[in-house]
Scaffold this active site. Structure first.
Site, PDB file in Angstrom:
ATOM      1  N   GLU A 125       0.846  -1.210   0.000  1.00  0.00           N
ATOM      2  CA  GLU A 125       0.000   0.000   0.000  1.00  0.00           C
ATOM      3  C   GLU A 125       0.880   1.258   0.000  1.00  0.00           C
ATOM      4  O   GLU A 125       0.796   2.090   0.902  1.00  0.00           O
ATOM      5  CB  GLU A 125      -0.992  -0.015   1.175  1.00  0.00           C
ATOM      6  CG  GLU A 125      -1.985  -1.169   1.050  1.00  0.00           C
ATOM      7  CD  GLU A 125      -3.197  -1.096   1.991  1.00  0.00           C
ATOM      8  OE1 GLU A 125      -3.198  -0.262   2.910  1.00  0.00           O
ATOM      9  OE2 GLU A 125      -4.141  -1.893   1.785  1.00  0.00           O
ATOM     10  N   GLU A 141      -4.877  -8.893  -0.472  1.00  0.00           N
ATOM     11  CA  GLU A 141      -5.678  -8.641   0.744  1.00  0.00           C
ATOM     12  C   GLU A 141      -7.132  -8.533   0.308  1.00  0.00           C
ATOM     13  O   GLU A 141      -7.461  -7.691  -0.537  1.00  0.00           O
ATOM     14  CB  GLU A 141      -5.252  -7.356   1.446  1.00  0.00           C
ATOM     15  CG  GLU A 141      -3.922  -7.475   2.149  1.00  0.00           C
ATOM     16  CD  GLU A 141      -3.560  -6.233   2.960  1.00  0.00           C
ATOM     17  OE1 GLU A 141      -4.473  -5.523   3.445  1.00  0.00           O
ATOM     18  OE2 GLU A 141      -2.349  -5.976   3.096  1.00  0.00           O
TER      19      GLU A 141
HETATM   20  O1  AHR Z   1      -5.266  -6.232   6.870  1.00  0.00           O
HETATM   21  C1  AHR Z   1      -5.201  -5.070   7.630  1.00  0.00           C
HETATM   22  C2  AHR Z   1      -4.534  -3.917   6.895  1.00  0.00           C
HETATM   23  O2  AHR Z   1      -5.326  -3.532   5.812  1.00  0.00           O
HETATM   24  C3  AHR Z   1      -3.202  -4.208   6.272  1.00  0.00           C
HETATM   25  O3  AHR Z   1      -2.158  -4.095   7.190  1.00  0.00           O
HETATM   26  C4  AHR Z   1      -3.088  -3.137   5.237  1.00  0.00           C
HETATM   27  O4  AHR Z   1      -2.265  -3.498   4.155  1.00  0.00           O
HETATM   28  C5  AHR Z   1      -4.528  -2.886   4.828  1.00  0.00           C
HETATM   29  O5  AHR Z   1      -4.829  -1.549   4.799  1.00  0.00           O
END
Ligand code: AHR
Length: 519
Positions: free
Chosen positions: A202, A321
């Protein structure tokens, strides 16, 4: 018979009742599934069923790691109960150590004698102390125990390229370099295989709040020094900002093998996402819409941008994710992202996999957030107790899809309507399993109405069903088997295989070859 096995037996009985259940024609949705035996795309990479572990709350400490001195049965510090559960669902790949944590992590803190490791504050997740008991050696040991490949997320946000390069050399070098020898002195002779390496996370947000142009330049710089045969993953979009993918692909596509995409399903506005349990029908509908429409469009748009820059599809898309993000469980530390997990979460997982199966030309890996105790977890722990969530059971149901080849299928289903939400009531994914059988995943999204799906297939289909009477059915530590899969059988009627799907249910079946398609 123990209480636990009694409730498991009750669940099987409930499943048998469901199997026999066929709602009266006037009360059910009638759908048609037409399947061809033609491949709809390349195989479903097993890595699409990957998971994500972050140093966050009790996602590592307590959930996976209890230490070698713990009374909780463990193998070299990792809980035996959780390891056994994870082995059963054949986790293909696990991403670690973050997330946002990755860009604040110094790998050197996590090597050497455990008692001498520094204590750092986990500044991203609640400022709590992290004594680095789980570092590279422990995580690699854990991955080997569950039989998963590793996907290491490197720090591009707060450490120089040299630190990232040295971590990779430490893990993978078979040479006589000082780093390889340091690894040997720390107890690991053979190098590990690091199949995937993430260059930051990110970068537009917690990874450094970079402009995409700057992130693309940094990616090129950091990736240049990763001199081991790893799959290099660039940090991509996570906010629906198409420019991130566009610029990264434009400026850095030659220095990456994959680019990431993050897509969380949030049932309300960010400030009031809503609770994991006790929601109404409107939230149910909006949640499912975020997957069947939201996730689908997010991937489709990203793929279009990638196609523009990489028409030969060399660069893969990793949804590294994804999952449901609810308001934290009342009474829990809000920075620990603890949430219950219900039938709705399992529906989201099923619909998400169905979306991934439709994009196998690009989507080669995905990692649910997260494995244990955090966000949409497989497993929840409380001290020595452990429970398997409906999402865990859904991963178990979908196991035969790992490595299967998607088949062309079209579904003609009535609409499921709730408020302004209108979606096809039934969602289907079909594939040719690695053993040659025909696989079907059938999801009835409607929480009120049963559905009958008539197909153009012959034969008998056997598998399992996941469903419950309540939309927010979940497992608790006192009642860990409230929602578990039950056996399911469908037979041909007048030569056509049909499926009776109770309201809000997920059925996964296999039909032995040949599942003869009929007109
Ligand atoms: O999964 C929780 C968080 O969500 C992670 O650390 C981040 O990459 C995302 O914003």
């Amino acid at each position: 018979m123990t209480l636990r096995s009694l409730s498991a037996a009750a669940a099987v009985l409930l499943g048998t009742a469901m199997m026999a259940f066929a709602a009266p024609a006037a009360e059910r949705a009638e759908a048609r599934l037409t399947l061809t035996l033609e491949a709809a795309g390349p195989r479903i990479e097993p890595a699409v069923y990957g998971q994500f572990v972050e140093h966050l709350g009790t996602g590592v400490y307590g959930g996976l790691w209890v230490g070698t001195d713990s009374k909780i049965p463990n193998t070299r510090g990792f809980r035996n109960d959780v390891i056994a559960a994870l082995r059963k669902i054949k986790v293909p790949v696990v991403r670690w150590p973050g997330g946002c944590f990755a860009d604040d992590y110094d790998w050197r803190d996590g090597i050497g004698p455990r008692a001498q490791r520094p204590v750092r504050l986990n500044k991203v997740w609640g400022n709590v102390p992290d004594d680095n008991r789980v570092g590279t050696h422990e995580f690699m040991d854990f991955a080997e125990m569950i039989g998963a490949e590793v996907y290491i997320a490197g720090n591009m946000g707060s450490m120089p390229p040299r630190a990232m390069a040295q971590w990779l050399e430490y893990m993978t070098s078979d040479s006589v370099s000082s780093l390889a020898n340091e690894r040997r002195r720390n107890g690991r002779d053979k190098p590990w295989t690091v199949k995937y390496f993430g260059v930051g996370n990110e970068s537009w947000g917690c990874g450094g709040h970079m402009r995409p142009e700057y992130a693309a330049d940094l990616h090129r710089q950091y990736a240049s020094f990763l001199r081991a045969p790893v799959i290099k993953v660039a940090s991509g979009d996570g906010e629906g900002n198409e420019r991130v993918t566009d610029v990264m692909m434009d400026l850095a596509k030659d220095d990456m093998d994959a680019i990431s995409l993050h897509h969380y399903t949030v049932p309300g506005p960010w400030e009031a996402k809503g609770q994991a349990v006790g929601f109404d029908a409107q939230r149910w509908a909006k949640t499912l819409q975020d997957v069947t429409v939201g996730m689908e469009e997010h991937i489709a748009k990203t793929v279009r941008i990638m196609d523009k820059h990489d028409p030969k599809k060399r660069v893969a898309l990793y949804v590294d994710e994804w999952g449901m993000w609810h308001d934290p469980e009342p009474g829990s530390n809000p920075a620990f992202l603890v949430q219950q997990n219900t039938l709705r979460d399992a529906m989201v997982a099923a619909l998400t996999f169905n979306v991934f199966h439709r994009h196998t030309e690009r989507v080669k890996m995905a990692n649910i957030a997260q494995m244990v105790n955090v966000l949409q977890a497989m497993v929840l722990t409380d001290g020595a107790r452990m429970l398997l969530t409906p999402t865990y059971h859904l991963f178990d149901l979908y196991l035969p899809f790992q490595g299967a080849t998607p088949l062309k299928a079209s579904v003609d289903a009535p609409r499921y309507r709730q408020g302004e939400v209108s979606l096809p009531a039934v969602d289907v994914s079909a594939a040719r399993g690695v053993d040659g059988s025909t696989l079907l995943a059938l999801v009835n999204l409607d929480p009120e109405r049963a559905a009958r799906v008539v197909t153009n297939l012959a034969g008998t289909a056997t598998g399992r069903i996941l469903s419950a009477a309540a939309m927010d059915a979940h497992n608790s530590f006192d009642r860990p088997d409230t929602i578990v899969p039950a056996p399911y059988v469908a037979k041909a009627v007048a030569g056509k295989l049909s499926f009776d799907l109770p309201a809000k249910s997920i059925v996964v079946v296999s039909i032995p070859v040949p599942a003869v398609a009929q007109r």
